[in-house]
Design an enzyme around this catalytic site. Structure first.
Site, PDB file in Angstrom:
ATOM      1  N   ARG A 196       0.811  -1.219   0.000  1.00 48.90           N
ATOM      2  CA  ARG A 196       0.000   0.000   0.000  1.00 48.90           C
ATOM      3  C   ARG A 196       0.846   1.273   0.000  1.00 48.90           C
ATOM      4  O   ARG A 196       0.474   2.276  -0.628  1.00 48.90           O
ATOM      5  CB  ARG A 196      -0.933  -0.007   1.221  1.00 48.90           C
ATOM      6  N   ILE A 220      -7.887   7.248  -0.501  1.00 41.79           N
ATOM      7  CA  ILE A 220      -7.612   5.817  -0.536  1.00 41.79           C
ATOM      8  C   ILE A 220      -8.307   5.238   0.687  1.00 41.79           C
ATOM      9  O   ILE A 220      -8.105   5.698   1.810  1.00 41.79           O
ATOM     10  CB  ILE A 220      -6.096   5.516  -0.554  1.00 41.79           C
ATOM     11  N   SER A 221      -9.155   4.259   0.468  1.00 39.68           N
ATOM     12  CA  SER A 221     -10.045   3.768   1.522  1.00 39.68           C
ATOM     13  C   SER A 221      -9.310   2.985   2.603  1.00 39.68           C
ATOM     14  O   SER A 221      -8.150   2.601   2.443  1.00 39.68           O
ATOM     15  CB  SER A 221     -11.135   2.897   0.912  1.00 39.68           C
ATOM     16  N   GLN A 222     -10.009   2.751   3.705  1.00 39.64           N
ATOM     17  CA  GLN A 222      -9.497   1.964   4.820  1.00 39.64           C
ATOM     18  C   GLN A 222      -9.052   0.594   4.294  1.00 39.64           C
ATOM     19  O   GLN A 222      -9.842  -0.142   3.706  1.00 39.64           O
ATOM     20  CB  GLN A 222     -10.594   1.797   5.856  1.00 39.64           C
ATOM     21  N   PRO A 223      -7.788   0.229   4.475  1.00 42.72           N
ATOM     22  CA  PRO A 223      -7.250  -0.959   3.807  1.00 42.72           C
ATOM     23  C   PRO A 223      -7.940  -2.267   4.169  1.00 42.72           C
ATOM     24  O   PRO A 223      -8.145  -3.121   3.290  1.00 42.72           O
ATOM     25  CB  PRO A 223      -5.768  -0.970   4.224  1.00 42.72           C
TER      26      PRO A 223
END
Length: 220
Positions: A28, A58-61
């Site tokens: 990431r 960028i969204s919560q992984p």
């Protein structure tokens, strides 16, 4: 780096083996170079771009990987993604569908599209096409798609995109609701109709639209 990766993964389990492999194959932090390693592996969304009404994150992984598991991706599939963002989700999908598969991703913010395209190009990911422009009606030239994924929310599901989904195909759609949580919906196309298989409360940025923004080919 590995300690941050391992800690985040531990918080995200259980996940399928293919998603775990993709996670380690495309770290990431490479998609958010403006953030520190520690920040890149915190389980939170990160801001990529904000100008006027145009916002990209960028969204919560852990949620990203959970969503990919819900999509039941497989080698050889063709996937349409609305909202390329950082390109990380695009890269994860590209790894799972493999060299025989393909990802068509659209991004309405030119600076964000260029950024994602540049990172994906540096990583020599060749089964991805990033298009700059309004992808709200899909991309007919590459249809039909085995899978569709929205990375931003909308009050309405565009019929054009649904028509480009294959029969028995799956779609992740983020439904915006007034004064309520967004709802992430897993939708299956059954005899041409929408069948909601799962629905999860969530929070996503809103799809940006532009009547003047035509899709421009950004093939890698």
């Amino acid at each position: 780096m590995e300690q941050y990766q391992d800690l985040l993964l531990k918080r995200s389990l259980p996940l399928s083996e293919q998603v775990v492999e993709a996670y380690y194959r495309h770290p990431r932090h490479l998609f958010v170079p403006e953030y520190t390693l520690q920040e890149a592996y915190e389980d939170i969304p990160l801001l990529l771009y904000k100008k006027g009404t145009f916002v990209s994150t960028i969204s919560q992984p852990s949620f990203v990987m959970r969503i990919l598991d819900m999509l039941q991706l497989a080698p050889g599939q063709k996937v349409f993604e609305l909202g390329a963002g950082s390109g990380w989700n695009t890269a994860l999908i590209s790894y799972i569908v493999g060299p025989e598969g393909k990802v068509v991703s659209t991004e309405i913010i030119p600076e964000v599209a260029d950024r994602a395209r540049g990172i994906l190009d540096q990583m020599r990911i060749t089964n991805v096409k990033v298009l700059t422009g309004d992808g709200f009606e899909g991309y007919q030239a590459e249809a039909p798609y085995d899978r569709v994924i929205f990375t931003a929310g909308s009050f309405e599901l565009p019929q054009g995109i649904f028509e480009q989904l294959k029969e028995d195909g799956l779609m992740i759609f983020v439904k915006k609701q007034e004064k309520k949580n967004d709802m992430l919906q897993l939708i299956k196309k059954v005899q041409g109709q929408m069948q909601i298989l799962n629905s999860i409360p969530c929070s996503f940025v809103t799809v940006n639209r532009s009547g003047e923004s035509r899709l421009q080919d950004g093939t890698l």
